[in-house]
Write a protein that holds these residues in place. Structure first.
Motif, PDB file in Angstrom:
ATOM      1  N   LYS A   4       0.817  -1.215   0.000  1.00  0.00           N
ATOM      2  CA  LYS A   4       0.000   0.000   0.000  1.00  0.00           C
ATOM      3  C   LYS A   4       0.852   1.268   0.000  1.00  0.00           C
ATOM      4  CE  LYS A   4      -3.597   2.408   2.545  1.00  0.00           C
ATOM      5  NZ  LYS A   4      -4.471   2.418   3.700  1.00  0.00           N
ATOM      6  N   GLU A   5       1.872   1.330   0.832  1.00  0.00           N
ATOM      7  CA  GLU A   5       2.709   2.521   0.912  1.00  0.00           C
ATOM      8  C   GLU A   5       3.387   2.802  -0.428  1.00  0.00           C
ATOM      9  OE1 GLU A   5       3.037  -0.082   3.155  1.00  0.00           O
ATOM     10  OE2 GLU A   5       1.760   0.880   4.635  1.00  0.00           O
ATOM     11  N   ASN A   8       0.864   4.180  -2.941  1.00  0.00           N
ATOM     12  CA  ASN A   8       0.588   5.596  -2.711  1.00  0.00           C
ATOM     13  C   ASN A   8       1.731   6.467  -3.221  1.00  0.00           C
ATOM     14  OD1 ASN A   8      -1.857   4.951  -1.555  1.00  0.00           O
ATOM     15  ND2 ASN A   8      -1.108   5.085   0.533  1.00  0.00           N
ATOM     16  N   GLU A   9       2.955   6.062  -2.938  1.00  0.00           N
ATOM     17  CA  GLU A   9       4.123   6.821  -3.401  1.00  0.00           C
ATOM     18  C   GLU A   9       4.172   6.858  -4.924  1.00  0.00           C
ATOM     19  OE1 GLU A   9       7.804   5.544  -1.643  1.00  0.00           O
ATOM     20  OE2 GLU A   9       6.879   5.440   0.334  1.00  0.00           O
TER      21      GLU A   9
END
Length: 63
Positions: A4-5, A8-9
């Protein structure tokens, strides 16, 4: 599957590359403030398209 991180990035990176004028407008801000402004611009873009931010993120990384 992309964590997920990382999604998003990647989505924010894709978004800002498509809107380079935003970085120019924010060049005087601290890195932290710049990140917050980018996030707000991203969320505003999603809202203007009638999407949730996560939906726009998926759209951008699917390209």
């Amino acid at each position: 599957m992309i964590p997920k991180e990382s999604r998003n990035e990647l989505a924010l990176d894709t978004f800002i590359k498509a809107h380079p004028h935003l970085l120019e407008e924010m060049k005087e801000l601290s890195a932290e403030d710049r990140q917050q402004q980018i996030l707000w611009a991203f969320e505003d873009e999603a809202e203007s398209r009638g999407l949730e931010a996560w939906e726009l993120a998926l759209e951008l990384i699917a390209r």
